[in-house]
Motif scaffolding. Structure first.
Motif, PDB file in Angstrom:
ATOM      1  N   LEU A 100      15.538  19.969  36.072  1.00 42.63           N
ATOM      2  CA  LEU A 100      14.282  20.276  35.392  1.00 42.63           C
ATOM      3  C   LEU A 100      14.231  21.745  34.981  1.00 42.63           C
ATOM      4  O   LEU A 100      13.807  22.077  33.870  1.00 42.63           O
ATOM      5  CB  LEU A 100      13.092  19.936  36.295  1.00 42.63           C
ATOM      6  CG  LEU A 100      11.710  20.177  35.710  1.00 42.63           C
ATOM      7  CD1 LEU A 100      11.499  19.344  34.452  1.00 42.63           C
ATOM      8  CD2 LEU A 100      10.632  19.873  36.725  1.00 42.63           C
ATOM      9  N   ALA A 101      14.692  22.626  35.856  1.00 42.67           N
ATOM     10  CA  ALA A 101      14.720  24.053  35.533  1.00 42.67           C
ATOM     11  C   ALA A 101      15.648  24.318  34.352  1.00 42.67           C
ATOM     12  O   ALA A 101      15.307  25.079  33.435  1.00 42.67           O
ATOM     13  CB  ALA A 101      15.154  24.859  36.749  1.00 42.67           C
ATOM     14  N   LEU A 102      16.825  23.680  34.334  1.00 47.55           N
ATOM     15  CA  LEU A 102      17.757  23.856  33.221  1.00 47.55           C
ATOM     16  C   LEU A 102      17.186  23.295  31.922  1.00 47.55           C
ATOM     17  O   LEU A 102      17.377  23.882  30.857  1.00 47.55           O
ATOM     18  CB  LEU A 102      19.090  23.182  33.540  1.00 47.55           C
ATOM     19  CG  LEU A 102      19.930  23.862  34.608  1.00 47.55           C
ATOM     20  CD1 LEU A 102      21.170  23.029  34.892  1.00 47.55           C
ATOM     21  CD2 LEU A 102      20.298  25.258  34.204  1.00 47.55           C
ATOM     22  N   LEU A 103      16.487  22.188  32.019  1.00 45.06           N
ATOM     23  CA  LEU A 103      15.871  21.599  30.831  1.00 45.06           C
ATOM     24  C   LEU A 103      14.813  22.533  30.240  1.00 45.06           C
ATOM     25  O   LEU A 103      14.764  22.758  29.032  1.00 45.06           O
ATOM     26  CB  LEU A 103      15.254  20.248  31.188  1.00 45.06           C
ATOM     27  CG  LEU A 103      14.701  19.427  30.045  1.00 45.06           C
ATOM     28  CD1 LEU A 103      15.843  18.935  29.166  1.00 45.06           C
ATOM     29  CD2 LEU A 103      13.926  18.253  30.580  1.00 45.06           C
ATOM     30  N   ILE A 104      13.994  23.110  31.093  1.00 40.30           N
ATOM     31  CA  ILE A 104      12.937  24.020  30.627  1.00 40.30           C
ATOM     32  C   ILE A 104      13.535  25.289  30.039  1.00 40.30           C
ATOM     33  O   ILE A 104      13.138  25.732  28.956  1.00 40.30           O
ATOM     34  CB  ILE A 104      11.968  24.347  31.783  1.00 40.30           C
ATOM     35  CG1 ILE A 104      11.181  23.095  32.163  1.00 40.30           C
ATOM     36  CG2 ILE A 104      11.032  25.480  31.411  1.00 40.30           C
ATOM     37  CD1 ILE A 104      10.367  23.231  33.426  1.00 40.30           C
ATOM     38  N   VAL A 105      14.516  25.877  30.726  1.00 39.23           N
ATOM     39  CA  VAL A 105      15.149  27.103  30.227  1.00 39.23           C
ATOM     40  C   VAL A 105      15.875  26.822  28.910  1.00 39.23           C
ATOM     41  O   VAL A 105      15.819  27.620  27.970  1.00 39.23           O
ATOM     42  CB  VAL A 105      16.109  27.687  31.290  1.00 39.23           C
ATOM     43  CG1 VAL A 105      16.976  28.777  30.705  1.00 39.23           C
ATOM     44  CG2 VAL A 105      15.318  28.209  32.466  1.00 39.23           C
ATOM     45  N   GLY A 106      16.553  25.686  28.828  1.00 37.56           N
ATOM     46  CA  GLY A 106      17.244  25.328  27.594  1.00 37.56           C
ATOM     47  C   GLY A 106      16.285  25.119  26.440  1.00 37.56           C
ATOM     48  O   GLY A 106      16.529  25.581  25.326  1.00 37.56           O
ATOM     49  N   TYR A 107      15.179  24.442  26.698  1.00 39.44           N
ATOM     50  CA  TYR A 107      14.187  24.208  25.647  1.00 39.44           C
ATOM     51  C   TYR A 107      13.593  25.525  25.151  1.00 39.44           C
ATOM     52  O   TYR A 107      13.490  25.755  23.950  1.00 39.44           O
ATOM     53  CB  TYR A 107      13.077  23.291  26.164  1.00 39.44           C
ATOM     54  CG  TYR A 107      11.973  23.100  25.167  1.00 39.44           C
ATOM     55  CD1 TYR A 107      12.137  22.256  24.078  1.00 39.44           C
ATOM     56  CD2 TYR A 107      10.760  23.782  25.292  1.00 39.44           C
ATOM     57  CE1 TYR A 107      11.124  22.085  23.151  1.00 39.44           C
ATOM     58  CE2 TYR A 107       9.747  23.626  24.370  1.00 39.44           C
ATOM     59  CZ  TYR A 107       9.937  22.772  23.304  1.00 39.44           C
ATOM     60  OH  TYR A 107       8.934  22.616  22.382  1.00 39.44           O
TER      61      TYR A 107
END
Length: 51
Positions: free
Chosen positions: A7-14
């Motif tokens: 979830l953290a990677l998804l948010i940072v990537g977005y």
């Protein structure tokens, strides 16, 4: 508060794509390169370097 890594990677990537707006081919190369490196003989070297 525990946040899952995915979830953290998804948010940072977005946010990175939204704010920096890199070209689509660069995103594809980074994702594919990371996937291929994670399953290669270089994976132990990268793992010790990151840790």
């Amino acid at each position: 508060m525990d946040v899952p890594l995915w979830l953290a990677l998804l948010i940072v990537g977005y946010l990175g794509v939204k704010l920096i707006r890199p070209p689509w081919w660069l995103i594809a190369v980074l994702l594919l390169g990371g996937y291929l490196l994670a399953d290669s003989v270089l994976a132990p070297v990268i793992d010790t370097t990151v840790k």
